[in-house]
Scaffold this motif. Structure first.
Motif, PDB file in Angstrom:
ATOM      1  N   GLU A 162       0.868  -1.407   0.090  1.00  0.00           N
ATOM      2  CA  GLU A 162      -0.167  -0.019  -0.068  1.00  0.00           C
ATOM      3  C   GLU A 162       1.043   1.279   0.000  1.00  0.00           C
ATOM      4  N   ILE A 163       1.399   1.418  -1.142  1.00  0.00           N
ATOM      5  CA  ILE A 163       2.539   2.510  -1.141  1.00  0.00           C
ATOM      6  C   ILE A 163       1.829   4.044  -0.940  1.00  0.00           C
ATOM      7  N   GLY A 164       0.576   4.249  -1.483  1.00  0.00           N
ATOM      8  CA  GLY A 164      -0.089   5.140  -1.341  1.00  0.00           C
ATOM      9  C   GLY A 164      -0.418   5.862  -0.119  1.00  0.00           C
ATOM     10  N   HIS A 165      -0.247   4.877   0.943  1.00  0.00           N
ATOM     11  CA  HIS A 165      -0.429   5.383   2.125  1.00  0.00           C
ATOM     12  C   HIS A 165       0.608   5.277   3.025  1.00  0.00           C
ATOM     13  N   ILE A 166       1.714   5.631   2.738  1.00  0.00           N
ATOM     14  CA  ILE A 166       2.900   5.979   3.229  1.00  0.00           C
ATOM     15  C   ILE A 166       2.752   7.407   3.632  1.00  0.00           C
ATOM     16  N   THR A 167       3.049   7.904   4.935  1.00  0.00           N
ATOM     17  CA  THR A 167       2.748   9.310   5.204  1.00  0.00           C
ATOM     18  C   THR A 167       3.752  10.083   4.744  1.00  0.00           C
ATOM     19  N   SER A 168       3.356  11.067   4.034  1.00  0.00           N
ATOM     20  CA  SER A 168       4.531  12.072   3.407  1.00  0.00           C
ATOM     21  C   SER A 168       4.353  13.436   4.152  1.00  0.00           C
ATOM     22  N   ILE A 169       3.363  13.613   4.725  1.00  0.00           N
ATOM     23  CA  ILE A 169       3.225  14.948   5.612  1.00  0.00           C
ATOM     24  C   ILE A 169       2.731  14.495   6.880  1.00  0.00           C
ATOM     25  N   PRO A 170       3.465  14.551   8.014  1.00  0.00           N
ATOM     26  CA  PRO A 170       3.022  13.988   9.143  1.00  0.00           C
ATOM     27  C   PRO A 170       2.123  14.860   9.778  1.00  0.00           C
ATOM     28  N   GLU A 171       2.196  16.122   9.858  1.00  0.00           N
ATOM     29  CA  GLU A 171       1.299  16.917  10.349  1.00  0.00           C
ATOM     30  C   GLU A 171       0.400  18.021   9.477  1.00  0.00           C
ATOM     31  N   GLY A 172      -0.869  18.000   9.731  1.00  0.00           N
ATOM     32  CA  GLY A 172      -1.386  19.067   8.662  1.00  0.00           C
ATOM     33  C   GLY A 172      -1.445  19.016   7.143  1.00  0.00           C
ATOM     34  N   GLY A 173      -1.413  17.441   6.747  1.00  0.00           N
ATOM     35  CA  GLY A 173      -1.644  17.043   5.368  1.00  0.00           C
ATOM     36  C   GLY A 173      -3.044  17.041   5.107  1.00  0.00           C
ATOM     37  N   ALA A 174      -3.257  16.789   3.977  1.00  0.00           N
ATOM     38  CA  ALA A 174      -4.592  16.794   3.307  1.00  0.00           C
ATOM     39  C   ALA A 174      -5.251  15.217   3.600  1.00  0.00           C
ATOM     40  N   PRO A 175      -6.687  15.324   3.909  1.00  0.00           N
ATOM     41  CA  PRO A 175      -7.113  14.059   4.539  1.00  0.00           C
ATOM     42  C   PRO A 175      -7.331  13.065   3.063  1.00  0.00           C
ATOM     43  N   CYS A 176      -7.129  11.818   3.551  1.00  0.00           N
ATOM     44  CA  CYS A 176      -6.994  10.741   2.498  1.00  0.00           C
ATOM     45  C   CYS A 176      -8.227  10.010   2.761  1.00  0.00           C
ATOM     46  N   ASN A 177      -8.642   9.094   1.738  1.00  0.00           N
ATOM     47  CA  ASN A 177      -9.965   8.430   1.691  1.00  0.00           C
ATOM     48  C   ASN A 177      -9.565   7.112   2.655  1.00  0.00           C
ATOM     49  N   CYS A 178      -8.529   6.854   3.003  1.00  0.00           N
ATOM     50  CA  CYS A 178      -8.220   5.582   4.001  1.00  0.00           C
ATOM     51  C   CYS A 178      -8.731   6.113   5.324  1.00  0.00           C
TER      52      CYS A 178
END
Length: 321
Positions: A162-178
Motif C-alpha cells: 500500500e505505497i499510496g498510504h505511506i505518510t508524506s506529511i506527518p502534520e497538517g496534510g490533506a485528508p485521504c480516503n483511507c
C-alpha cells in the motif's frame, strides 16, 4: 487446441477483460462498464455474461479457457479470495472468488489490482523479467505492488504494497480516503496534483499557463500541470518538483528496505513520461542508500491498461497449471 487464460482487471469505472495465451500475448481484449448499483452485487454476473458473449462472438467453446485471474481494488484475503473492502465498489467482505466461480463455472484466483499490474509489468512490460520490482501506479489514487524474488508481497492480512498510504506529511496534510491525513496518495495522484495546483493558484498572483486554463475551464488537471512544465512554466515546474520530491522520498524509503532492480511508474500520470521519471529519479538518488540507488532503474510502465489483464493471466498460469 491452444488453451487460453482469462485476465480481468476490475476498476471503479470499467472492467477490462482479455483472453491471453501461455506466452502472455493478448488474443482478444474488451471492456464493460462497472455496475456499482446495489453495493456492486451485479458485477460478477456481468463479468460471466461478458465472457460467454465473447466466446459466442469468436465461435469458441469454454473448454479453451483454463481459468480466470482477477484483480480488484482493495485488500484481498488470499486464503478465501474474499475482498475485505473495496470502498468505491460498495464491497465489504465480498466473496469474489466464490461468486465468480459459481457464475462462470471456471476456477478463479483473486489478487489486488495494483499487484496484478505489477505482475503484468514484470512478465511482459517495463519490468523486463526483473524478480525484484516495485510498481507504483499514479491514477485517481496511488496504488502499488511489491515483487520480491518473483513473488508478490501480500503481507499478513492482504495489505502489502500500500505505497499510496505511506505518510508524506506527518502534520497538517490533506485528508485521504483511507481515514489518515498526509498520505502520498493526497500528493502524487492525479487528484492530488490537481489539488496542489489549485491551491497554488489561489495563494499567488504569479502569471502561469495554469492560471489561463483555470480561468477558462474552472479546473486544472495533472496533465495540464505536466504540459505547462514541459513549456518551462515556473509555477508548474515548482508543483512537479514538490510532487516528485515526495514520490522520490517514499520510493527511496521502500527501496532501502527491498533493494529492487526496477521501480516502475504506471497509471494515468505516468503519461508525463521521461520528465516524470527523471524528476523522481533525481530525488530518489538523494534519499536512497547509495548502493540501493545504484541498483534501481526507475522506468515508466509500458503496458498501459493491459498490465492488469496480463497480470491476471499470469495468476492463472502460475496457480492452475
Amino acid at each position: 487446441m491452444e488453451q487460453w487464460l482469462v485476465g480481468v482487471d476490475l476498476g471503479g469505472t470499467t472492467v477490462k477483460l482479455a483472453f491471453v495465451n501461455m506466452y502472455g500475448e493478448i488474443i482478444c481484449k474488451w471492456e464493460i462498464p462497472t455496475d456499482k448499483s446495489e453495493q456492486g452485487k451485479h458485477i460478477t454476473t456481468h463479468i460471466a455474461k461478458a465472457i460467454d458473449e465473447k466466446l459466442r462472438e469468436l465461435d469458441e467453446s469454454k473448454e479453451r479457457l483454463i481459468g480466470i485471474g482477477i484483480g480488484a481494488p482493495g485488500p484481498v484475503n488470499m486464503a478465501t479470495g474474499d475482498i475485505y473492502e473495496a470502498v468505491n465498489l460498495g464491497w465489504k467482505n465480498f466473496p469474489l472468488k466464490d461468486r465468480l466461480e459459481m457464475e462462470t463455472g471456471l476456477p478463479v484466483v483473486v489478487d489486488n489490482d495494483a499487484n496484478i499490474a505489477a505482475i503484468g509489468e514484470m512478465w511482459k512490460g517495463a519490468g523486463d523479467g526483473a524478480k525484484n520490482l516495485i510498481l507504483v501506479t499514479l491514477g485517481t489514487g496511488v496504488g502499488g505492488g511489491v515483487i520480491v524474488n518473483g513473488q508478490i508481497v501480500h503481507g499478513t492480512n492482504g495489505a502489502g504494497g500500500e505505497i499510496g498510504h505511506i505518510t508524506s506529511i506527518p502534520e497538517g496534510g490533506a485528508p485521504c480516503n483511507c481515514g489518515k491525513t498526509g498520505c502520498l496518495e493526497t500528493i502524487a495522484s492525479a487528484t492530488g496534483i490537481a489539488r496542489i495546483a489549485t491551491e497554488r493558484l489561489q495563494q499567488t498572483d504569479e502569471p502561469s499557463r495554469l492560471r489561463d486554463v483555470w480561468k477558462q475551464t474552472g479546473a486544472v488537471t495533472a496533465k495540464d500541470v505536466f504540459d505547462a512544465a514541459k513549456e518551462n512554466d515556473t509555477l508548474a515546474l515548482q508543483i512537479v518538483d514538490e510532487v516528485t520530491f515526495h514520490l522520490g522520498l517514499a520510493l527511496a524509503h521502500l527501496a532501502n528496505g527491498l533493494n529492487p532492480e526496477k521501480i516502475v511508474i504506471g497509471g494515468g500520470v505516468s503519461k508525463a513520461g521521461s520528465m516524470l521519471a527523471q524528476a523522481v529519479a533525481r530525488h530518489f538518488k538523494r534519499f536512497a542508500f547509495p548502493r540501493v540507488a545504484e541498483a534501481a532503474d526507475i522506468v515508466i510502465a509500458t503496458l498501459g491498461n493491459d498490465a492488469g489483464v496480463i497480470g491476471g493471466a499470469w495468476l492463472v498460469k502460475t496457480n492452475m497449471l
